[in-house]
Design a protein around this motif. Structure first.
Motif, PDB file in Angstrom:
ATOM      1  N   GLY A 269      51.225 -95.060  -5.360  1.00  8.20           N
ATOM      2  CA  GLY A 269      51.181 -95.183  -3.903  1.00  8.20           C
ATOM      3  C   GLY A 269      52.118 -96.266  -3.406  1.00  8.20           C
ATOM      4  O   GLY A 269      52.757 -96.113  -2.367  1.00  8.20           O
ATOM      5  N   TYR A 270      52.217 -97.359  -4.185  1.00 10.33           N
ATOM      6  CA  TYR A 270      53.138 -98.453  -3.853  1.00 10.33           C
ATOM      7  C   TYR A 270      54.563 -97.928  -3.743  1.00 10.33           C
ATOM      8  O   TYR A 270      55.283 -98.214  -2.781  1.00 10.33           O
TER       9      TYR A 270
ATOM     10  N   LEU B 284      55.183-103.964   3.911  1.00 11.31           N
ATOM     11  CA  LEU B 284      54.048-103.079   3.648  1.00 11.31           C
ATOM     12  C   LEU B 284      53.803-102.935   2.145  1.00 11.31           C
ATOM     13  O   LEU B 284      52.662-102.974   1.681  1.00 11.31           O
TER      14      LEU B 284
ATOM     15  N   ALA C 175      42.979 -95.671 -11.681  1.00 11.46           N
ATOM     16  CA  ALA C 175      43.117 -96.223 -10.328  1.00 11.46           C
ATOM     17  C   ALA C 175      44.400 -97.046 -10.232  1.00 11.46           C
ATOM     18  O   ALA C 175      45.148 -96.947  -9.252  1.00 11.46           O
TER      19      ALA C 175
ATOM     20  N   VAL D 210      47.374 -94.745  -9.875  1.00 13.17           N
ATOM     21  CA  VAL D 210      47.484 -94.116  -8.556  1.00 13.17           C
ATOM     22  C   VAL D 210      47.887 -95.148  -7.504  1.00 13.17           C
ATOM     23  O   VAL D 210      48.689 -94.860  -6.613  1.00 13.17           O
ATOM     24  N   ILE D 211      47.349 -96.379  -7.615  1.00  8.97           N
ATOM     25  CA  ILE D 211      47.672 -97.401  -6.627  1.00  8.97           C
ATOM     26  C   ILE D 211      49.163 -97.735  -6.665  1.00  8.97           C
ATOM     27  O   ILE D 211      49.832 -97.814  -5.630  1.00  8.97           O
TER      28      ILE D 211
ATOM     29  N   LEU E  10      55.405 -94.840  -3.225  1.00 10.97           N
ATOM     30  CA  LEU E  10      55.457 -93.907  -2.090  1.00 10.97           C
ATOM     31  C   LEU E  10      55.625 -94.656  -0.773  1.00 10.97           C
ATOM     32  O   LEU E  10      56.375 -94.218   0.104  1.00 10.97           O
ATOM     33  N   VAL E  11      54.912 -95.804  -0.632  1.00  8.35           N
ATOM     34  CA  VAL E  11      55.053 -96.596   0.589  1.00  8.35           C
ATOM     35  C   VAL E  11      56.508 -97.014   0.754  1.00  8.35           C
ATOM     36  O   VAL E  11      57.085 -96.943   1.842  1.00  8.35           O
TER      37      VAL E  11
ATOM     38  N   VAL F 200      51.957-105.863   0.677  1.00  4.54           N
ATOM     39  CA  VAL F 200      50.512-105.832   0.943  1.00  4.54           C
ATOM     40  C   VAL F 200      49.816-104.882  -0.042  1.00  4.54           C
ATOM     41  O   VAL F 200      48.774-105.220  -0.626  1.00  4.54           O
ATOM     42  N   VAL F 201      50.410-103.705  -0.261  1.00  6.32           N
ATOM     43  CA  VAL F 201      49.795-102.749  -1.194  1.00  6.32           C
ATOM     44  C   VAL F 201      49.747-103.353  -2.598  1.00  6.32           C
ATOM     45  O   VAL F 201      48.737-103.248  -3.300  1.00  6.32           O
TER      46      VAL F 201
ATOM     47  N   VAL G  75      46.859-106.133  -2.588  1.00  4.45           N
ATOM     48  CA  VAL G  75      45.495-105.587  -2.489  1.00  4.45           C
ATOM     49  C   VAL G  75      45.178-104.742  -3.721  1.00  4.45           C
ATOM     50  O   VAL G  75      44.064-104.780  -4.250  1.00  4.45           O
ATOM     51  N   GLY G  76      46.163-103.987  -4.205  1.00  5.23           N
ATOM     52  CA  GLY G  76      45.944-103.178  -5.400  1.00  5.23           C
ATOM     53  C   GLY G  76      45.601-104.019  -6.607  1.00  5.23           C
ATOM     54  O   GLY G  76      44.703-103.687  -7.382  1.00  5.23           O
TER      55      GLY G  76
ATOM     56  N   ARG H  10      59.042 -95.458  -0.264  1.00 13.73           N
ATOM     57  CA  ARG H  10      59.863 -94.312   0.107  1.00 13.73           C
ATOM     58  C   ARG H  10      59.640 -93.920   1.559  1.00 13.73           C
ATOM     59  O   ARG H  10      60.584 -93.543   2.243  1.00 13.73           O
ATOM     60  N   PHE H  11      58.388 -94.001   2.048  1.00 11.30           N
ATOM     61  CA  PHE H  11      58.090 -93.457   3.369  1.00 11.30           C
ATOM     62  C   PHE H  11      58.219 -94.463   4.494  1.00 11.30           C
ATOM     63  O   PHE H  11      58.290 -94.084   5.651  1.00 11.30           O
ATOM     64  N   ALA H  12      58.212 -95.757   4.183  1.00  7.07           N
ATOM     65  CA  ALA H  12      58.323 -96.750   5.248  1.00  7.07           C
ATOM     66  C   ALA H  12      59.782 -96.828   5.700  1.00  7.07           C
ATOM     67  O   ALA H  12      60.691 -96.408   4.980  1.00  7.07           O
TER      68      ALA H  12
END
Lengths: 225, 237
Positions: free
Chosen positions: B128-129, B145, B121, B124-125, B131-132, B148-149, B152-153, B134-136
């Protein structure tokens, strides 16, 4: 009080939009039934296997229905630009978020109202009040976290891609504990016979409180443009 | 450039520290009576897991510093440590698999234990961090953003751990921190401490290098913006 009335107003607006437009709920209901049909073929379900596989199928379908429901809640606002408009009003970002999350949770509860009877019909799952209670309890925390990450993903490119990647690993505690609780409930075991740490309902309630607080604290930073 | 020179010196130091760690793993530490030479993976496995946790703690600290104080340095630190932490988590995984193959007769369906699941987990988290990021929309939105990830992660991972542990677990219990003191022979204990320190130092140097890269990249962007503004200013005067 002000916080609550704003959150209620936002939630009421979302529910009313859905009741008038009837966009998401029929599609989600269809999705749930289709997912059960696929599970039926994929697992080759019969009367013996059906109840045994039910907890797993329940969580699989619920998690993916949740992703769609929460994703739409913020994507629709973002597309029409109404999220920015709401945030420009003196209403606090946290209250707006709480309202959206409550409406999304209501949407997921409506999905569960389709899912649980459909499971009883198609798979012969033993749906007891304890199963319903467990699923509802898990819905609260899942909605808080799911809405937080849906609000976050809505502000990025490729949001449909990003939401599952972020939400699924964060939901693992709910799936693990909720899965365990549903397994026990479907086996007809009363939770009060278990040791304290093994009481999934209490643990789920703790997770709900924790993640509600975390999501409300973080919402300000996610929505604050 | 002096800053680069100090990074070279730190890198040389990390290399030396890792050589000392290798010596303590393969020469100094005694052979495990039950598991044989495979047990020597333990030292690097634990060391890189702790280094990864350290990196993710830096991501948390950087995220908090950014959200609270608007600290661009905090964000840069978080950016740098997330990547290094992900590398060390992957490292931990690969070494754990090699170790588990002969000892548990490794079979993923049988070994969904608490630490394995929570580390998955974690991986993956933080993937994802990145990825955020890259995509934001680049800039402030991405920083906000991602912070925050990261926060929370970091809260979620121990909860994943405990929820799986109450379910079922297979991983060996803690051997370093127990009520009755460490349950390892003193030579092994010393070797694991040396290795953990060396890997921690290596991770810190990698974060420092990554931080420098991110700082130069930010500088480049600032210059590009300044260059856009410059011609208009000269033509006006």
């Amino acid at each position: 009080m002000r916080f609550l009335s704003i959150a209620l107003a936002v939630a009421r607006k979302d529910v009313r939009c859905e009741l008038r437009g009837r966009e998401l709920l029929p599609a989600l209901a269809q999705f749930i039934v289709l997912a059960l049909v696929i599970a039926n073929f994929a697992f080759d379900v019969d009367l013996v296997q059906g109840p045994r596989l039910s907890p797993g199928i329940l969580w699989l379908v619920l998690v993916f229905a949740g992703l769609v429901a929460f994703g739409r809640a913020f994507a629709a606002e973002k597309d029409s630009g109404s999220l920015e408009a709401m945030l420009l009003t003196p209403a606090g970002a946290t209250a707006v978020f709480a309202g959206k999350a409550a409406a999304a949770a209501a949407m997921l509860v409506a999905c569960e109202a389709v899912l649980l009877p459909a499971m009883a019909i198609f798979l012969g799952s033993p749906i007891s009040p304890l199963v319903v209670g467990t699923v509802l309890l898990a819905t609260i925390g899942m909605a808080a976290l799911g809405s937080l990450f849906a609000a976050l993903a809505a502000q990025t490119r490729a949001r449909e891609l990003l939401l599952p990647v972020l939400a699924l690993p964060i939901w693992v505690p709910f799936v693990v504990v909720g899965g365990r609780a549903v397994q026990l409930a479907m086996a007809g075991q009363s939770p009060s016979t278990l040791p304290l740490a093994g009481q999934p309902l209490l643990v789920l309630a703790d997770f709900d409180i924790l993640f509600l607080v975390v999501a409300c604290l973080a919402a300000r930073f996610v929505l604050d443009d | 450039m002096t800053e680069n020179r100090s990074l070279y010196a730190l890198t040389a130091g990390a290399t030396a520290a890792m050589l000392v760690a290798a010596w303590s793993i393969f020469v100094y530490a005694p052979q495990d009576a039950l598991e044989g030479p495979v047990q020597r993976i333990f030292y690097l496995h634990v060391g890189s897991a702790l280094a990864a946790f350290g990196c993710f703690a830096l991501v948390l600290a950087g995220g908090i510093a950014y959200l609270w104080r608007d600290s661009l340095r905090g964000d840069r630190l978080a950016r740098a440590s997330a990547l290094v932490g992900l590398v060390f988590t992957t490292n931990t995984f690969v070494m754990g698999m090699i170790w588990a193959k002969p000892i548990w007769n490794w079979d993923p369906s049988q070994t969904w234990d608490a630490r394995l699941t929570s580390t998955a987990a974690l991986w993956v988290i933080y993937a994802g961090y990145l990825l955020v990021r890259r995509f934001a929309t680049p800039g402030r939105a991405a920083m906000r953003l991602a912070a925050v990830v990261g926060i929370v992660g970091f809260v979620d991972v121990p909860i994943v751990y405990f929820s799986v542990e109450w379910w079922r677990t297979l991983h060996p219990g803690p051997v370093l921190v127990t009520a009755g003191g460490p349950q390892l022979p003193p030579e092994m204990l010393l070797a694991v401490m040396v290795t953990t320190l060396a890997v921690g130092f290596l991770a810190a140097v990698m974060v420092a290098i990554r931080y420098r890269i991110e700082a130069r990249r930010d500088e480049l962007e600032e210059r590009a913006v300044a260059a856009q503004l410059e011609p208009s200013r000269t033509s006006a005067s």
